[in-house]
Design an enzyme around this catalytic site. Structure first.
Site, mmCIF file in Angstrom:
data_model
loop_
_atom_site.group_PDB
_atom_site.id
_atom_site.type_symbol
_atom_site.label_atom_id
_atom_site.label_comp_id
_atom_site.label_asym_id
_atom_site.label_seq_id
_atom_site.Cartn_x
_atom_site.Cartn_y
_atom_site.Cartn_z
ATOM 1 N N GLU A 1 -33.743 -45.690 12.505
ATOM 2 C CA GLU A 1 -34.412 -46.992 12.477
ATOM 3 C C GLU A 1 -34.241 -47.627 13.841
ATOM 4 O O GLU A 1 -33.179 -47.480 14.466
ATOM 5 C CB GLU A 1 -33.784 -47.894 11.397
ATOM 6 N N HIS B 1 -30.208 -40.695 0.195
ATOM 7 C CA HIS B 1 -31.544 -40.259 0.630
ATOM 8 C C HIS B 1 -31.528 -38.853 1.257
ATOM 9 O O HIS B 1 -32.290 -37.977 0.857
ATOM 10 C CB HIS B 1 -32.140 -41.242 1.641
HETATM 11 O O1 LIG Z 1 -32.217 -47.624 1.086
HETATM 12 C C1 LIG Z 1 -32.386 -48.013 2.224
HETATM 13 O O2 LIG Z 1 -33.497 -47.656 2.868
HETATM 14 C C2 LIG Z 1 -33.989 -48.433 3.946
HETATM 15 C C3 LIG Z 1 -35.031 -47.571 4.646
HETATM 16 O O3 LIG Z 1 -36.071 -47.286 3.776
HETATM 17 P P1 LIG Z 1 -37.506 -46.925 4.348
HETATM 18 O O4 LIG Z 1 -38.300 -46.566 3.164
HETATM 19 O O5 LIG Z 1 -38.000 -48.146 5.059
HETATM 20 O O6 LIG Z 1 -37.322 -45.794 5.294
HETATM 21 C C4 LIG Z 1 -32.885 -48.830 4.881
HETATM 22 O O7 LIG Z 1 -33.387 -49.746 5.834
HETATM 23 C C5 LIG Z 1 -31.789 -49.502 4.088
HETATM 24 O O8 LIG Z 1 -30.702 -49.769 4.961
HETATM 25 C C6 LIG Z 1 -31.320 -48.646 2.969
HETATM 26 O O9 LIG Z 1 -30.463 -49.378 2.122
#
Ligand SMILES: O=C1O[C@H](COP(=O)(O)O)[C@@H](O)[C@H](O)[C@H]1O
Ligand SMILES: NC(=O)C1=CN([C@@H]2O[C@H](COP(=O)(O)OP(=O)(O)OC[C@H]3O[C@@H](n4cnc5c(N)ncnc54)[C@H](OP(=O)(O)O)[C@@H]3O)[C@@H](O)[C@H]2O)C=CC1
Length: 378
Positions: free
Chosen positions: A103, A127
């Site tokens: 990110e 994830h």
């Molecule tokens: O579960 C989470 O995911 C987000 C990122 O998700 P995305 O679908 O935007 O890739 C993450 O920013 C967050 O920290 C985390 O808790």
């Protein structure tokens, strides 16, 4: 259907009230639970135990929204419905696999939640590990939810718990670029200024089974990096006795095939191949056989949550986490998390907007791997 988008400390009270006073008498009652499902094996088992006081396992839908992403769903289709991939899906042909999440922003006000969890619990234990399980599992008996989840649990149980020596942690520090100053993690007002919580981690995971013995699965996840994206990279072995070896110079790694599944953004699946450059001479080039979703399909790709909510309404459990999967996932990470916290391991600082700590390169190099996302032609 109840969606517990509430802080984890009120999960049980909400479930208790819902099951006693608001559950369906003649239809179904389902509860969607958002992560965090605990902080470690013990707290996760306690949460499951408490939930099961009021609910049966088949009423609990533990959501991991990465399982609802289009290209993660496509992983099984790619593997199991194409003759060209499944025979190559093993230690015999695959040199390493990389699961990469990045990110380009920091915790930005969410530090209160994040500081209690860190990137390993926030992204890796769920994830990335879920993607890895789908990637590495054996062929399920059918596409039925229980058959798929049985295979995921089996492969998770074959993984070796992570070792501190195979992990690098980092935390972003402030950085100024083009007259703009980007904050450090500890500048977040909701984060203690002596926090050791990792905002970046890289890890090498091994699977103790006949298919994957010795193949490093490298994971990398970080906040406040130079890019935003998620991808799976499969680096294949060198061609034995390659007739064109001379054309690649000393860097044979550059010549190996690589399959890239770009989960986001700009979804794509591409295979890097070697080909002859057109012309009278014999010069080799690298090209991509590319399934680029935006070019191939005009239809908008549904959001992960749209798919998962629809599945929960329809009672389809395939993309939700079963309690034994969760136990197996925590068993892999809990010893490492305890060691990091008890020994107060200090994360390597990296500048906001950078490629992350250099330690991640050393970790990859230890297993003769180069991160594919950092190569010049990724
Ligand atoms: O579960 C989470 O995911 C987000 C990122 O998700 P995305 O679908 O935007 O890739 C993450 O920013 C967050 O920290 C985390 O808790
Ligand atoms: N935000 C994020 O980035 C992430 C969130 N999650 C999970 O998603 C879920 C929602 O997160 P987020 O929206 O940030 O959570 P919040 O802490 O902002 O709370 C969400 C809701 O919970 C309600 N709530 C808070 N305390 C109570 C209570 N004691 N009794 C009843 N309701 C209460 C709040 O109601 P009110 O507005 O009335 O106070 C609010 O509507 C949580 O399970 C969280 O762990 C997971 C990963 C990342």
């Amino acid at each position: 259907m109840f969606y517990l988008s509430v802080p984890p400390n009120v999960f049980i009270d909400v479930v208790k009230c819902a099951s006693k006073s608001a559950s369906s008498l003649n239809g179904w009652t389902r509860v969607i639970v958002e992560k965090p499902f605990g902080r470690d094996s013990e707290s996760s088992a306690a949460l499951t135990r408490n939930l099961k006081q009021y609910l049966e396992e088949d009423q609990i839908f533990r959501i991991d929204h990465y399982l609802g992403k289009e290209l993660v769903e496509n992983l099984s289709v790619l593997r199991f419905s194409n003759l060209v991939f499944e025979p190559l899906w093993s230690r015999q042909y695959i040199r390493n696999v990389q699961l990469i999440f990045s990110e380009d922003f920091g915790t930005e006000g969410r530090g209160g939640y994040f500081d209690n969890y860190g990137i390993i619990r926030d992204i890796m234990q769920n994830h990335l590990l879920q993607i890895l399980a789908l990637f590495a599992m054996e062929t399920p008996v059918s596409l039925d939810a229980e058959d798929i989840r049985n295979e995921k649990v089996k492969v998770l149980r074959c993984m070796k718990p992570l070792l501190l020596d195979d992990v690098v942690i980092g935390q972003y520090k402030s950085h100024s670029k083009g007259g703009i100053s980007y904050p450090a993690y500890i500048d977040d007002k909701t984060v203690p200024n002596d926090s050791l919580t990792p905002t970046f981690a890289a890890a090498a995971i091994f699977i103790n089974n006949a298919r994957w013995d010795g193949v490093p699965f490298l994971m990398k996840a970080g906040k406040a990096l130079n890019t935003k994206g998620a991808q799976i990279r499969v680096q294949f072995r060198h061609v034995p006795g390659n007739l064109y070896k001379k054309s690649f110079g000393t860097d044979l790694d550059r010549a190996t095939n690589e399959l890239v599944i770009r989960v986001q953004p700009d979804e794509a699946i591409y295979l890097k191949i070697n080909n002859k450059m057109p012309g009278l001479g014999m010069r080799l080039d690298r090209s991509n056989l590319n399934l680029h979703y935006a070019a191939r399909y005009s239809k908008e790709i549904p959001d992960a949550y749209e798919r998962l909510l629809l599945d929960a309404i329809e009672g389809e459990r395939r993309l939700f986490i079963r309690s034994d999967e969760l136990d197996a996932a925590w068993a892999l990470f809990t010893p490492l998390l305890k060691e990091l916290e008890e020994n107060k391991i200090v994360p390597e600082l990296y500048p906001f907007g950078s490629r992350g700590p250099v330690g991640a390169h050393y970790l990859a190099a230890k297993y003769n791997v180069r991160w594919g996302d950092l190569s010049a032609e990724h």
